[in-house]
Every structure is written in C-alpha cells, then in structure tokens.
Design a protein around this motif. Sequence first.
Motif, PDB file in Angstrom:
ATOM      1  N   HIS A 179      -4.816  15.954  -3.834  1.00 19.46           N
ATOM      2  CA  HIS A 179      -4.048  15.782  -2.608  1.00 19.46           C
ATOM      3  C   HIS A 179      -3.254  14.486  -2.690  1.00 19.46           C
ATOM      4  N   LEU A 180      -2.329  14.332  -1.776  1.00 18.23           N
ATOM      5  CA  LEU A 180      -1.463  13.159  -1.715  1.00 18.23           C
ATOM      6  C   LEU A 180      -1.873  12.298  -0.532  1.00 18.23           C
ATOM      7  N   ASP A 181      -1.729  10.997  -0.654  1.00 16.06           N
ATOM      8  CA  ASP A 181      -1.935  10.064   0.449  1.00 16.06           C
ATOM      9  C   ASP A 181      -0.604   9.398   0.764  1.00 16.06           C
ATOM     10  N   PHE A 182      -0.251   9.365   2.043  1.00 17.00           N
ATOM     11  CA  PHE A 182       0.950   8.672   2.499  1.00 17.00           C
ATOM     12  C   PHE A 182       0.543   7.633   3.521  1.00 17.00           C
ATOM     13  N   MET A 183       1.158   6.471   3.479  1.00 13.77           N
ATOM     14  CA  MET A 183       0.860   5.393   4.414  1.00 13.77           C
ATOM     15  C   MET A 183       1.872   5.426   5.555  1.00 13.77           C
ATOM     16  N   VAL A 184       1.384   5.272   6.786  1.00  7.90           N
ATOM     17  CA  VAL A 184       2.244   5.287   7.965  1.00  7.90           C
ATOM     18  C   VAL A 184       1.818   4.186   8.921  1.00  7.90           C
ATOM     19  N   GLU A 185       2.703   3.794   9.813  1.00  7.81           N
ATOM     20  CA  GLU A 185       2.359   2.821  10.836  1.00  7.81           C
ATOM     21  C   GLU A 185       1.911   3.493  12.118  1.00  7.81           C
ATOM     22  N   ASP A 186       2.410   4.699  12.383  1.00  4.64           N
ATOM     23  CA  ASP A 186       2.119   5.407  13.629  1.00  4.64           C
ATOM     24  C   ASP A 186       1.639   6.820  13.303  1.00  4.64           C
ATOM     25  N   LEU A 187       0.331   7.038  13.427  1.00  4.08           N
ATOM     26  CA  LEU A 187      -0.246   8.345  13.092  1.00  4.08           C
ATOM     27  C   LEU A 187       0.296   9.461  13.980  1.00  4.08           C
ATOM     28  N   ASP A 188       0.440   9.192  15.273  1.00  3.51           N
ATOM     29  CA  ASP A 188       0.920  10.222  16.190  1.00  3.51           C
ATOM     30  C   ASP A 188       2.357  10.628  15.873  1.00  3.51           C
ATOM     31  N   ALA A 189       3.219   9.654  15.604  1.00  4.35           N
ATOM     32  CA  ALA A 189       4.614   9.947  15.272  1.00  4.35           C
ATOM     33  C   ALA A 189       4.689  10.716  13.949  1.00  4.35           C
ATOM     34  N   ALA A 190       3.865  10.312  12.980  1.00  3.30           N
ATOM     35  CA  ALA A 190       3.846  11.005  11.692  1.00  3.30           C
ATOM     36  C   ALA A 190       3.392  12.449  11.873  1.00  3.30           C
ATOM     37  N   GLU A 191       2.373  12.665  12.684  1.00  8.99           N
ATOM     38  CA  GLU A 191       1.885  14.028  12.907  1.00  8.99           C
ATOM     39  C   GLU A 191       2.947  14.896  13.571  1.00  8.99           C
ATOM     40  N   ARG A 192       3.636  14.342  14.556  1.00  8.99           N
ATOM     41  CA  ARG A 192       4.705  15.111  15.213  1.00  8.99           C
ATOM     42  C   ARG A 192       5.771  15.521  14.198  1.00  8.99           C
ATOM     43  N   ARG A 193       6.169  14.599  13.332  1.00  6.51           N
ATOM     44  CA  ARG A 193       7.206  14.881  12.342  1.00  6.51           C
ATOM     45  C   ARG A 193       6.730  15.922  11.332  1.00  6.51           C
ATOM     46  N   ILE A 194       5.507  15.806  10.872  1.00  5.74           N
ATOM     47  CA  ILE A 194       4.951  16.746   9.899  1.00  5.74           C
ATOM     48  C   ILE A 194       4.933  18.156  10.470  1.00  5.74           C
ATOM     49  N   SER A 236      -2.752  20.140   0.420  1.00  9.03           N
ATOM     50  CA  SER A 236      -3.269  19.180   1.386  1.00  9.03           C
ATOM     51  C   SER A 236      -2.757  17.772   1.097  1.00  9.03           C
ATOM     52  N   PHE A 237      -2.597  17.012   2.158  1.00 13.42           N
ATOM     53  CA  PHE A 237      -2.248  15.600   2.027  1.00 13.42           C
ATOM     54  C   PHE A 237      -2.797  14.845   3.226  1.00 13.42           C
ATOM     55  N   THR A 238      -2.885  13.547   3.086  1.00  8.93           N
ATOM     56  CA  THR A 238      -3.441  12.683   4.113  1.00  8.93           C
ATOM     57  C   THR A 238      -2.413  11.640   4.499  1.00  8.93           C
ATOM     58  N   VAL A 239      -2.339  11.340   5.788  1.00  5.67           N
ATOM     59  CA  VAL A 239      -1.579  10.173   6.221  1.00  5.67           C
ATOM     60  C   VAL A 239      -2.593   9.151   6.708  1.00  5.67           C
ATOM     61  N   ARG A 240      -2.424   7.931   6.250  1.00  5.31           N
ATOM     62  CA  ARG A 240      -3.314   6.821   6.611  1.00  5.31           C
ATOM     63  C   ARG A 240      -2.523   5.770   7.352  1.00  5.31           C
ATOM     64  N   ARG A 241      -3.145   5.219   8.368  1.00  2.00           N
ATOM     65  CA  ARG A 241      -2.481   4.149   9.102  1.00  2.00           C
ATOM     66  C   ARG A 241      -2.545   2.881   8.262  1.00  2.00           C
TER      67      ARG A 241
END
Length: 130
Positions: free
Chosen positions: A72-87, A116-121
């Motif tokens: 799987h891939l890991d992506f770093m984000v500052e805003d989990l909610d905004a990232a989820e909406r975009r995904i 599968s991939f993960t976004v991490r704050r």
Amino acid sequence: MALVKAGLVVLDCAEPEKLAVFYKELLEAEETDASANRVEIRSADGTRMAFRRDANATPPSWPRPENSLQAHLDFMVEDLDAAERRIVELGGRPLEAKAAPGPYEERGFADPAGHSFTVRRVAPTSPKQG
C-alpha cells in the motif's frame, strides 16, 4: 554514484488511464509518459508513479484476510477531513479498519481500482509555545 537508483511505484490495474487520472488529481501531478499499457505521472514534489495494464489484476482485499494487503501507499496530509473529501470526490473509497496504534492519525482508503493507501496527518513542525 549509486549502482541502483530508486525508481517509481507501479500499480497493476485493468484501466491504467483511469487510475492515472485519480492519482494525477489527488497529487496534483502531471503525466510524464504514456503507452498503450502504461501511464507514468510525477507530482511537483517529485513523487513518481506508474500504472500498468493487467486485465487479470485482482485488487487486495485488505482489511479482509483473503487476498491480504499485498502493498500500500502512504501519503502525508495536514487535514485528514479535507483529504478524505477529495479522495471520495475523485472516486476513492474509505476502508473500514481499526485505527492503527502509534503516534500518527491516519485513515485507510482504496483507489478506484481497489489498491489500498493510507493518509497520515503530518505532525506540526513548529516549536511548542509557552
């Protein structure tokens, strides 16, 4: 000079053109190469990915154990909610999984082809005040 240099992540999928669009939009990347069976992209920060046609590709079943995680891939984000909406807007879907232990807040998703991939704050980098 290193004998071997890091290349890029390649995901097998039935429709590489469609999956490339998902990741191009998510990473604000540009297409760098395309052929009948492969599309490559590069984001502004240098992240490189490719999508290779495999008509028999079977996506991982994670978090179910049948076909497990594979990778799987890991992506770093500052805003989990905004990232989820975009995904979700781009056609990805949240994966129901227990929160992983550890110091990072993260959420699991699947891209439109099922990888599968993960976004991490990202942890704040500014020094503590006070």
